[in-house]
Motif scaffolding. Structure first.
Motif, mmCIF file in Angstrom:
data_model
loop_
_atom_site.group_PDB
_atom_site.id
_atom_site.type_symbol
_atom_site.label_atom_id
_atom_site.label_comp_id
_atom_site.label_asym_id
_atom_site.label_seq_id
_atom_site.Cartn_x
_atom_site.Cartn_y
_atom_site.Cartn_z
ATOM 1 N N LEU A 9 -31.970 -21.469 14.149
ATOM 2 C CA LEU A 9 -30.978 -20.708 13.340
ATOM 3 C C LEU A 9 -30.591 -21.852 12.232
ATOM 4 N N ALA A 10 -30.187 -22.867 12.485
ATOM 5 C CA ALA A 10 -29.633 -24.051 11.615
ATOM 6 C C ALA A 10 -31.165 -24.264 10.614
ATOM 7 N N SER A 13 -30.909 -21.319 8.355
ATOM 8 C CA SER A 13 -29.987 -21.066 7.310
ATOM 9 C C SER A 13 -30.073 -22.292 6.175
ATOM 10 N N LEU A 17 -30.340 -21.022 2.275
ATOM 11 C CA LEU A 17 -29.383 -21.730 1.657
ATOM 12 C C LEU A 17 -29.751 -22.270 0.307
ATOM 13 N N THR A 50 -19.317 -11.884 6.125
ATOM 14 C CA THR A 50 -19.419 -12.670 7.458
ATOM 15 C C THR A 50 -17.992 -12.680 8.338
ATOM 16 N N ASN A 192 -27.695 -14.736 1.080
ATOM 17 C CA ASN A 192 -26.365 -15.625 1.728
ATOM 18 C C ASN A 192 -25.728 -15.249 2.593
ATOM 19 N N ALA A 195 -27.624 -16.176 5.391
ATOM 20 C CA ALA A 195 -27.593 -17.549 5.836
ATOM 21 C C ALA A 195 -26.311 -17.890 6.586
ATOM 22 N N PHE A 196 -25.237 -17.272 5.776
ATOM 23 C CA PHE A 196 -23.971 -17.531 6.523
ATOM 24 C C PHE A 196 -23.798 -16.953 7.982
ATOM 25 N N CYS A 198 -26.133 -16.894 10.122
ATOM 26 C CA CYS A 198 -26.781 -17.694 10.881
ATOM 27 C C CYS A 198 -25.989 -19.014 11.310
ATOM 28 N N LEU A 199 -25.325 -19.414 9.961
ATOM 29 C CA LEU A 199 -24.467 -20.652 10.310
ATOM 30 C C LEU A 199 -23.204 -20.440 11.164
#
Lengths: 227, 227
Positions: A9-10, A13, A17, A50, A192, A195-196, A198-199
């Motif tokens: 995930l990191a 992400s 990003l 998110t 985005n 990505a958010f 995932c974060l």
């Protein structure tokens, strides 16, 4: 296994990003009326998506806790709410920066801003309430109820754009009535968001691990006291 | 009369009887609201035109502060001699206990508010006689919203260490939609603008708020009090 998921995930992400930032700053042109500052929408809107996704997930987890009485759902709800609160703070901060440039003031007491702030305060109350209760099942029960009540407030936030006159920009995404963004300008918002998300998932996993470790320490301490 | 209704009225009568024997909450709320009304006169010029424009807001601030005093005690007064445990183990639904307490609180708050309204009119030269009935309607609806949220959270925080701190922290953000609607409506009515047009929207918000949270409270009170 959980570590591996976190690393995947990191990576996802970070890659998303980086690519999005490149696209937002290097490829997309300035907006016709707002100039460069409009780019903050690529942080603002995905953050609110998110955050709100998180609040709804927390509602579901709280409801699941109330049905099953399994503390695992409570830990999940608490972790998701805390992370969503962080994203809600990003929404408020980016919105204020945008407002300073476009409206000339940091804060307009517009209905949407106010209700967003109220929403933030409610979930801040949720976090405070959790701190005030020591007994785990009581904490889980009461905070689940507050989560449900808070979520109703979110629905009022969402409806507020129709209920209350507002100076907040109308929704620009094409999913609602055509939208007002140029071609190619909209897709980074969704990327985005991914990505958010995932974060946020990583943060939730870290937070849940903390929670389970603190439970373990608690039970060890109780065992030590028993001797 | 259905058993539920009879139980509700019995609880309400019990609360009112014990309140009118001591008049603790009533006297505290009333003197507190008069003190706030006096303090407001130092915050701005009480004879100016501006006064008319904010009169509704001031009035509801007084109401909501005063209500916190009596609502805080609604469930806390049952802690002595384990009365709360006795109440909960009585063969009546918890929802009836809640509704009975809410009705008693409502009656008490309305009494305090009517008195405060008269004092307000005396001190600040406001003219609400022309719109008296609509104003009373708004007060009735707004107070019910405050009562439902206040009584629910009074039950929720009754066993907490920091009860006095947690209750306002949780209650006021939740009340924002109702207070916003009530303040706008009251200000308009005090300035002689009758109900209608934009106003009806706010009246709908207020009624919807009352309805939604009454329903939620009745469903969740069992979880809050018993678990």
């Amino acid at each position: 296994m959980r570590d591996r998921i976190m690393y995947v995930l990191a990576t996802l992400s970070a890659a998303l990003l980086t690519w999005n930032l490149y696209k937002i700053f290097m490829i997309l042109p300035d907006e016709k009326n707002q100039g460069a500052i409009y780019r903050i929408v690529y942080m603002h809107v995905p953050s609110i998506f998110t955050g709100f996704t998180g609040f709804f997930v927390a509602l579901a987890a709280s409801a699941l806790y109330l049905i099953t009485k399994d503390l695992k759902y409570d830990a999940f709800a608490a972790a998701v709410t805390e992370v969503s609160l962080a994203f809600a703070s990003i929404v408020l901060a980016t919105g204020m920066i945008w407002g300073r440039i476009i409206w000339g003031i940091w804060w307009a007491w517009d209905a949407r801003l106010t209700t967003m702030l109220v929403c933030w305060l409610i979930y801040f109350g949720y976090v405070m309430l959790r701190r005030a209760i020591d007994e785990p099942t009581q904490r889980a029960r009461l905070s689940a109820v507050v989560s449900v009540f808070g979520c109703v407030d979110i629905m009022i936030v969402y409806k507020s754009i129709e209920w209350w006159r507002t100076q907040h920009p109308a929704p620009v995404l094409s999913v609602r009535d055509g939208g007002g963004m140029g071609p190619g300008m909209e897709s980074p918002i969704y990327w985005n968001w991914l990505a958010f998300m995932c974060l946020a998932s990583i943060l939730v996993m870290v937070r849940m691990r903390q929670e389970s470790i603190s439970r373990e320490i608690d039970s060890l301490r109780r065992m030590a006291h028993a001797y | 009369m259905s058993p539920f209704l009879r139980a509700t009225l019995t609880i309400a009568a019990k609360d009112l009887r014990s309140e009118f024997r001591t008049k603790e909450a009533f006297n505290a709320s009333l003197s507190f609201s008069v003190v706030i009304l006096v303090l407001f006169s130092f915050a701005f010029d009480p004879t100016s035109e501006q006064m008319q424009a904010i009169s509704g807001g001031l009035l509801w601030l007084v109401f909501s502060f005063a209500s916190a005093l009596s609502l805080n005690r609604s469930f806390a007064r049952e802690l002595q001699n384990d009365c709360l445990d006795a109440l909960v183990s009585a063969p009546i639904p918890v929802a009836a206990i809640f509704l009975g307490k809410a009705l008693a609180n409502y009656f008490l708050l309305i009494l305090v508010e009517i008195t405060a309204l008269a004092v307000f009119a005396l001190f600040y030269d406001t003219h609400f006689a022309a719109q008296l009935w609509p104003i009373l309607l708004v007060i009735a609806l707004g107070t019910w919203g405050m009562t439902v949220i206040g009584t629910t959270f009074s039950a929720l925080t009754v066993n907490l260490r920091m009860r006095e701190v947690m209750l306002p922290t949780l209650v006021y953000p939740m009340l924002v939609p109702a207070l916003m609607a009530a303040m706008t409506l009251t200000t308009d009515l005090m300035n002689g603008i009758p109900l209608g047009g934009d106003n009806l929207l706010w009246l709908r918000v207020l009624t919807g708020f009352d309805f939604i949270y009454t329903l939620l409270a009745m469903v969740f009170i069992d979880i809050v009090v018993v678990g």
